[in-house]
Design a protein around this motif. Sequence first.
Motif, PDB file in Angstrom:
ATOM      1  N   VAL A 258       0.848  -1.182   0.000  1.00 38.94           N
ATOM      2  CA  VAL A 258       0.000   0.000   0.000  1.00 38.94           C
ATOM      3  C   VAL A 258       0.892   1.244   0.000  1.00 38.94           C
ATOM      4  O   VAL A 258       1.985   1.231   0.575  1.00 38.94           O
ATOM      5  CB  VAL A 258      -0.955   0.039   1.219  1.00 38.94           C
ATOM      6  N   PRO A 259       0.442   2.340  -0.623  1.00 40.50           N
ATOM      7  CA  PRO A 259       1.314   3.509  -0.803  1.00 40.50           C
ATOM      8  C   PRO A 259       1.347   4.473   0.374  1.00 40.50           C
ATOM      9  O   PRO A 259       1.008   5.650   0.236  1.00 40.50           O
ATOM     10  CB  PRO A 259       0.715   4.178  -2.045  1.00 40.50           C
ATOM     11  N   PHE A 260       1.773   3.992   1.535  1.00 38.92           N
ATOM     12  CA  PHE A 260       2.005   4.909   2.647  1.00 38.92           C
ATOM     13  C   PHE A 260       3.408   5.510   2.523  1.00 38.92           C
ATOM     14  O   PHE A 260       4.276   4.932   1.852  1.00 38.92           O
ATOM     15  CB  PHE A 260       1.835   4.193   3.981  1.00 38.92           C
ATOM     16  N   PRO A 261       3.651   6.652   3.147  1.00 37.21           N
ATOM     17  CA  PRO A 261       4.923   7.356   2.935  1.00 37.21           C
ATOM     18  C   PRO A 261       6.162   6.492   3.130  1.00 37.21           C
ATOM     19  O   PRO A 261       7.080   6.533   2.309  1.00 37.21           O
ATOM     20  CB  PRO A 261       4.851   8.502   3.950  1.00 37.21           C
ATOM     21  N   GLN A 262       6.213   5.696   4.204  1.00 33.89           N
ATOM     22  CA  GLN A 262       7.410   4.887   4.428  1.00 33.89           C
ATOM     23  C   GLN A 262       7.555   3.809   3.365  1.00 33.89           C
ATOM     24  O   GLN A 262       8.661   3.509   2.902  1.00 33.89           O
ATOM     25  CB  GLN A 262       7.365   4.249   5.822  1.00 33.89           C
ATOM     26  N   ASN A 263       6.435   3.216   2.949  1.00 36.18           N
ATOM     27  CA  ASN A 263       6.483   2.227   1.870  1.00 36.18           C
ATOM     28  C   ASN A 263       6.952   2.866   0.568  1.00 36.18           C
ATOM     29  O   ASN A 263       7.679   2.250  -0.222  1.00 36.18           O
ATOM     30  CB  ASN A 263       5.112   1.597   1.671  1.00 36.18           C
ATOM     31  N   GLU A 264       6.506   4.102   0.330  1.00 34.51           N
ATOM     32  CA  GLU A 264       6.934   4.832  -0.863  1.00 34.51           C
ATOM     33  C   GLU A 264       8.443   5.069  -0.826  1.00 34.51           C
ATOM     34  O   GLU A 264       9.141   4.882  -1.832  1.00 34.51           O
ATOM     35  CB  GLU A 264       6.192   6.171  -0.934  1.00 34.51           C
ATOM     36  N   ALA A 265       8.940   5.487   0.324  1.00 33.98           N
ATOM     37  CA  ALA A 265      10.380   5.728   0.457  1.00 33.98           C
ATOM     38  C   ALA A 265      11.169   4.433   0.278  1.00 33.98           C
ATOM     39  O   ALA A 265      12.224   4.416  -0.377  1.00 33.98           O
ATOM     40  CB  ALA A 265      10.681   6.357   1.822  1.00 33.98           C
ATOM     41  N   ASN A 266      10.660   3.339   0.837  1.00 38.58           N
ATOM     42  CA  ASN A 266      11.334   2.050   0.679  1.00 38.58           C
ATOM     43  C   ASN A 266      11.382   1.628  -0.782  1.00 38.58           C
ATOM     44  O   ASN A 266      12.388   1.075  -1.254  1.00 38.58           O
ATOM     45  CB  ASN A 266      10.619   0.981   1.507  1.00 38.58           C
ATOM     46  N   ALA A 267      10.286   1.871  -1.505  1.00 40.82           N
ATOM     47  CA  ALA A 267      10.250   1.531  -2.928  1.00 40.82           C
ATOM     48  C   ALA A 267      11.261   2.367  -3.705  1.00 40.82           C
ATOM     49  O   ALA A 267      11.998   1.851  -4.560  1.00 40.82           O
ATOM     50  CB  ALA A 267       8.839   1.754  -3.472  1.00 40.82           C
ATOM     51  N   MET A 268      11.316   3.659  -3.415  1.00 38.04           N
ATOM     52  CA  MET A 268      12.268   4.535  -4.101  1.00 38.04           C
ATOM     53  C   MET A 268      13.700   4.096  -3.810  1.00 38.04           C
ATOM     54  O   MET A 268      14.566   4.122  -4.701  1.00 38.04           O
ATOM     55  CB  MET A 268      12.065   5.976  -3.625  1.00 38.04           C
ATOM     56  N   ASP A 269      13.937   3.663  -2.596  1.00 39.81           N
ATOM     57  CA  ASP A 269      15.283   3.242  -2.205  1.00 39.81           C
ATOM     58  C   ASP A 269      15.738   2.025  -3.005  1.00 39.81           C
ATOM     59  O   ASP A 269      16.863   1.999  -3.520  1.00 39.81           O
ATOM     60  CB  ASP A 269      15.303   2.934  -0.705  1.00 39.81           C
ATOM     61  N   VAL A 270      14.872   1.021  -3.146  1.00 39.28           N
ATOM     62  CA  VAL A 270      15.280  -0.184  -3.869  1.00 39.28           C
ATOM     63  C   VAL A 270      15.426   0.104  -5.358  1.00 39.28           C
ATOM     64  O   VAL A 270      16.265  -0.509  -6.040  1.00 39.28           O
ATOM     65  CB  VAL A 270      14.282  -1.346  -3.614  1.00 39.28           C
ATOM     66  N   VAL A 271      14.660   1.057  -5.882  1.00 39.57           N
ATOM     67  CA  VAL A 271      14.799   1.440  -7.286  1.00 39.57           C
ATOM     68  C   VAL A 271      16.180   2.050  -7.536  1.00 39.57           C
ATOM     69  O   VAL A 271      16.858   1.726  -8.523  1.00 39.57           O
ATOM     70  CB  VAL A 271      13.677   2.412  -7.696  1.00 39.57           C
ATOM     71  N   ILE A 272      16.616   2.933  -6.646  1.00 39.86           N
ATOM     72  CA  ILE A 272      17.937   3.554  -6.815  1.00 39.86           C
ATOM     73  C   ILE A 272      19.044   2.519  -6.641  1.00 39.86           C
ATOM     74  O   ILE A 272      20.027   2.510  -7.397  1.00 39.86           O
ATOM     75  CB  ILE A 272      18.105   4.722  -5.824  1.00 39.86           C
ATOM     76  N   GLN A 273      18.888   1.643  -5.660  1.00 36.56           N
ATOM     77  CA  GLN A 273      19.885   0.591  -5.465  1.00 36.56           C
ATOM     78  C   GLN A 273      19.983  -0.302  -6.700  1.00 36.56           C
ATOM     79  O   GLN A 273      21.084  -0.707  -7.105  1.00 36.56           O
ATOM     80  CB  GLN A 273      19.521  -0.245  -4.241  1.00 36.56           C
TER      81      GLN A 273
END
Length: 510
Positions: A258-273
């Motif tokens: 679900v797109p809660f802020p922390q989940n969004e940040a976690n998704a962005m983090d794995v994309v950059i990694q």
Amino acid sequence: MADWVWLRCLFGPNLYRTHRSVEQSRPGRRGWSYQPKSLERHTDSILGWASALWSLSYYSSPLLLCYLYRKGIRFCRLIEYATKIYIHKNNFCLFLKPKLQGWGRWRNPEYLQFVSVLHEARKNHTPSNKVNVNSQDFSWKEASNPFLIAHSFGRRMLYPGSVGLLQKAMRPMLQQGQARLIEEVNKIWNKLVACDGNEIDAMFVDRRREGGRNGNTLVICCEGNAGFYEVGCMSTPLEGGYSVLGWNHPGFAGSTGVPFPQNEANAMDVVIQFAVHKLGFQLSDIMVYAWSIGGFTASWAAMSYPEIKALVLDASFDDLLPLALKVMPDSWRPLVTHTVRQYMNLNNAEQLCKYHGPILLIRRTKDEIITTTGPEDIMSNRGNDLLLKLLQFRYPKVMTDEGIRAVRHWLGATNHVEQASVYSSYEVDDDWCTSVMQSYQTERETMYPWSVGEDMAPEARRQLALFLAQKYLRNFETTHCTPLPSTEFQDPWRLQRAPQGDRRATWKRE
């Protein structure tokens, strides 16, 4: 006074039973169950009928949406219609029910006595008041729970793209968009596992071997609240010849969660990694491009990975709260404020100020989504506030009262001609401004905030403020959902160092 009592009834807890001691008990009973009046008692029945009607419209809406799509109704219009229907449904179920219940309670002397006891106990924490409250068996209704609001209709209003109904209606378009991307050469389609366990659906198009000047730069795209990489902003840098990495929010299309802020940040983090360790890009070769609410994850990425090349935010905002208050009843202001700050705190400006690299803001002059009054009032566009907060942080000595007034005057212009007229009316000397900035950069540190402008006269500050504003923000004369042409997607401004031996700029002192 009566208004305050009614509000206490509206937001008060559910009363089930009143207890009394032996001395206080009524003849024949020591305690008794609370007897609601007819209006309060039948509220749940009314809600049941409303839910049944909603279910009927829920399951028939895919046919209607498909029909509208075949008739040529635009993609953004479909999103707008679906979102409005969903908002009206939630407004009915979550606002009408409490009002009917509150009115019934207000007409009930037993509940009025209970709410009076509760109010007195909150004001004065005396032992006697505590005994009085403990004699009541009650529980707070769920509709006033900020956690439940955030995790139910709040999240779906904020991210309608996570609603299964909308995804079903858009499935043909998503399939067409994905097919178009699959036809691109050197593609990589992956599921990335974030640290919270969510699987993030991502698509990469590699242009490094094509020989173009932009192919060696990777643009990571962050979509809007009803956007998907299959049909979203990913197409803009693709048309510009960049290597592009798109991904879907948690809960959108092929992504889980679900797109809660922390989940969004976690998704962005794995994309950059993934971009760095799997695709082989350096952080200095990565630009992050976001549309609308995607500005949250983009600004988080820039804050967390300050080495990235640049950041481009299109039709984004500074803070979610003013936009949330715009669509909610005034009586819910304290609850909305608490819910947003506690569970949905999309603080784009705060995160943006922690990034010291190049930034470009694109403002839609007819934006109907991120304005707090309407698209005709360009000064209510929250992109203005994003620019002002950024400039005030980076150049506080320039953005004094006179600098802010000049920038606001410039922001009030609705097209390029008007902005050029305002700019020229302040007699801005671009060469002088550039020389001043280069001189400061050469002699001092490059981390923000800068103290440039502290010795300047008001006229000089106004010139420099306008010069910086037009470097950081560009207008795009259209609405919120219009795709950004590749010609409007440009590298943000970078202050080039002055060549050796250049004469310093003469600062205009007070």
